[in-house]
Write a protein that holds these residues in place. Structure first.
Motif, PDB file in Angstrom:
ATOM      1  N   MET A  69       0.896  -1.177   0.000  1.00  0.00           N
ATOM      2  CA  MET A  69       0.000   0.000   0.000  1.00  0.00           C
ATOM      3  C   MET A  69       0.918   1.206   0.000  1.00  0.00           C
ATOM      4  O   MET A  69       1.692   1.397   0.938  1.00  0.00           O
ATOM      5  CB  MET A  69      -0.880  -0.006   1.241  1.00  0.00           C
ATOM      6  CG  MET A  69      -1.878  -1.158   1.251  1.00  0.00           C
ATOM      7  SD  MET A  69      -2.955  -1.138   2.683  1.00  0.00           S
ATOM      8  CE  MET A  69      -1.818  -1.413   4.003  1.00  0.00           C
ATOM      9  N   ALA A  70       0.874   1.995  -1.079  1.00  0.00           N
ATOM     10  CA  ALA A  70       1.830   3.092  -1.195  1.00  0.00           C
ATOM     11  C   ALA A  70       1.323   4.167  -2.141  1.00  0.00           C
ATOM     12  O   ALA A  70       0.551   3.887  -3.068  1.00  0.00           O
ATOM     13  CB  ALA A  70       3.168   2.544  -1.718  1.00  0.00           C
TER      14      ALA A  70
ATOM     15  N   THR B 230      -1.803   4.854  -7.482  1.00  0.00           N
ATOM     16  CA  THR B 230      -2.828   5.097  -6.458  1.00  0.00           C
ATOM     17  C   THR B 230      -3.181   6.579  -6.307  1.00  0.00           C
ATOM     18  O   THR B 230      -3.984   6.932  -5.462  1.00  0.00           O
ATOM     19  CB  THR B 230      -2.337   4.573  -5.086  1.00  0.00           C
ATOM     20  OG1 THR B 230      -1.003   5.027  -4.869  1.00  0.00           O
ATOM     21  CG2 THR B 230      -2.382   3.073  -5.017  1.00  0.00           C
ATOM     22  N   GLU B 231      -2.568   7.440  -7.137  1.00  0.00           N
ATOM     23  CA  GLU B 231      -2.704   8.882  -6.887  1.00  0.00           C
ATOM     24  C   GLU B 231      -4.159   9.364  -6.896  1.00  0.00           C
ATOM     25  O   GLU B 231      -4.507  10.288  -6.178  1.00  0.00           O
ATOM     26  CB  GLU B 231      -1.846   9.706  -7.853  1.00  0.00           C
ATOM     27  CG  GLU B 231      -2.230   9.535  -9.311  1.00  0.00           C
ATOM     28  CD  GLU B 231      -1.190  10.129 -10.255  1.00  0.00           C
ATOM     29  OE1 GLU B 231      -0.184  10.692  -9.763  1.00  0.00           O
ATOM     30  OE2 GLU B 231      -1.392  10.019 -11.474  1.00  0.00           O
TER      31      GLU B 231
ATOM     32  N   GLU C  86      -5.040  12.388   2.059  1.00  0.00           N
ATOM     33  CA  GLU C  86      -4.570  12.300   3.448  1.00  0.00           C
ATOM     34  C   GLU C  86      -4.116  10.877   3.777  1.00  0.00           C
ATOM     35  O   GLU C  86      -3.206  10.681   4.578  1.00  0.00           O
ATOM     36  CB  GLU C  86      -5.607  12.837   4.440  1.00  0.00           C
ATOM     37  CG  GLU C  86      -7.002  12.295   4.393  1.00  0.00           C
ATOM     38  CD  GLU C  86      -7.863  12.814   3.236  1.00  0.00           C
ATOM     39  OE1 GLU C  86      -7.406  13.539   2.327  1.00  0.00           O
ATOM     40  OE2 GLU C  86      -9.044  12.432   3.210  1.00  0.00           O
ATOM     41  N   MET C  87      -4.709   9.891   3.137  1.00  0.00           N
ATOM     42  CA  MET C  87      -4.261   8.516   3.350  1.00  0.00           C
ATOM     43  C   MET C  87      -2.919   8.295   2.638  1.00  0.00           C
ATOM     44  O   MET C  87      -1.981   7.734   3.207  1.00  0.00           O
ATOM     45  CB  MET C  87      -5.293   7.526   2.809  1.00  0.00           C
ATOM     46  CG  MET C  87      -4.927   6.079   3.070  1.00  0.00           C
ATOM     47  SD  MET C  87      -5.902   4.926   2.101  1.00  0.00           S
ATOM     48  CE  MET C  87      -7.267   4.669   3.192  1.00  0.00           C
TER      49      MET C  87
ATOM     50  N   GLY D 299       2.734   1.986   4.957  1.00  0.00           N
ATOM     51  CA  GLY D 299       2.746   2.959   6.039  1.00  0.00           C
ATOM     52  C   GLY D 299       3.423   2.459   7.292  1.00  0.00           C
ATOM     53  O   GLY D 299       3.072   2.864   8.393  1.00  0.00           O
ATOM     54  N   GLY D 300       4.383   1.545   7.137  1.00  0.00           N
ATOM     55  CA  GLY D 300       5.113   1.042   8.301  1.00  0.00           C
ATOM     56  C   GLY D 300       4.444  -0.146   8.974  1.00  0.00           C
ATOM     57  O   GLY D 300       5.016  -0.759   9.872  1.00  0.00           O
TER      58      GLY D 300
END
Ligand code: NAI
Length: 287
Positions: free
Chosen positions: A195-196, A201-202, A208-209, A241-242
């Motif tokens: 997920m990046a 994905t723009e 904000e996500m 997101g880590g």
């Protein structure tokens, strides 16, 4: 310390987005990297050498070792040429990251056969072709690492992504079997659903996500799966997101009918069949 030093790794679709991050990290860790990218648009149209060249330049400027490959993953010849670049330039191929991908999102009732085929061709057939071209080298040297780019859309579904989700779910199926067939040759195969924030994905996720999903946060997981130290295989992991986690199919306890049930019997037992309270990890009963 785990590592990929001196390993030869092919990253497809490495001219931008996640693939670029994978290639940069692997090169920083001492791997010799084939940066493959067709250099087209998000929907798969067009091609150019600029994207792969740019990433190779950045890797070399940082003191790393990389070579560009511009072939498309979506044909047998293209895939052979990609793996051929690794073997010709570096004398071996130890790992592949099947990351190249395109997007043709449409609600299913509007999806054309062409949209369906184009997406399947790059993701599923492309990953097949590249893996198939590398497989004999992996078997011969009794070592190989395969990472497939899966997607939560394949694992859980997503509106407008019937083609993409099917391709990605197919890759999980491919990993499951490659893990079995590769095990006696020291070849692992795993799937990573990233997920990046990338061009893919723009406009798919809210800004904000996306701000919390820098692509470099996925790369260490892919890097780890390519190390000799990681011998786990047949896994599907989600990373973004880590946050990293594993996804696995479970099966309900279900029940056994002593005689062939009627449809009404199925209806009467529906709750017991589908209740996941005592679910356990799924196994292939014929495996
Ligand atoms: P991206 O569009 O930045 O990267 C895909 C790359 O693949 C592009 O550089 C493109 O030129 C290249 N490519 C496309 N067709 C090719 C072909 N036939 N041969 C060689 N290269 C080709 O997108 P992103 O987000 O970096 O995606 C990387 C992978 O991760 C894809 O497989 C994608 O489906 C998957 N993924 C990404 C997610 C995300 O959140 N960004 C979510 C789930 C999966």
């Amino acid at each position: 310390m785990v590592g990929v030093k001196d390993r030869v790794v092919v990253v497809t679709g490495a001219g931008g987005g996640l693939g670029r991050e994978y290639a940069m990290l692997l090169a920083r860790e001492g791997a010799r990297v084939v940066v493959n990218d067709l250099g087209g648009a998000r929907d798969g149209s067009g091609e150019s050498t600029a994207m792969a060249d740019q990433v190779v330049r950045e890797i070399r400027e940082a003191g790393g070792d990389a070579v560009a490959s511009y072939d498309s993953v979506d044909t047998e010849e293209g895939a052979r040429a990609i793996i051929g670049t690794a073997v010709t330039e570096y004398g071996a191929v130890h790992g592949i990251v099947n990351n190249a991908g395109i997007l043709r999102d449409r609600a299913f009732h509007k999806m054309t056969a062409e949209d369906w085929e184009a997406v399947l061709r790059v993701h599923l057939f492309g990953s097949y072709h590249v893996t198939s071209a590398a497989w004999p080298y992996f078997r011969e040297q009794r070592y190989g690492r395969v990472v497939m780019a899966a997607s939560t859309s394949g694992l859980f579904g997503n509106f407008g992504q019937a083609n993409y989700g099917s391709a990605k779910a197919g890759l999980v199926g491919l990993v499951n079997t490659l893990a079995i067939e590769g095990s006696k040759h020291n070849i692992t195969a795993n799937a990573v659903a990233p997920m990046a924030a990338t061009r893919m994905t723009e406009d798919v996720a809210p800004p904000e996500m996306l701000a919390k999903l820098p692509p470099e946060q996925v790369a260490p997981l892919v890097g780890y799966l390519l190390t000799e130290e990681c011998t786990d295989t047949g896994m599907t992991l989600v990373a973004g997101g880590g946050t990293y986690y594993r996804v696995q199919p479970f099966q309900s306890a279900g029940l056994r009918f002593e005689q062939t049930p009627s449809m009404d019997d199925v209806a009467a037992q529906w709750h017991t069949i589908t209740d996941m309270t005592d679910a356990t990890p799924g196994v292939n009963p014929v495996g």
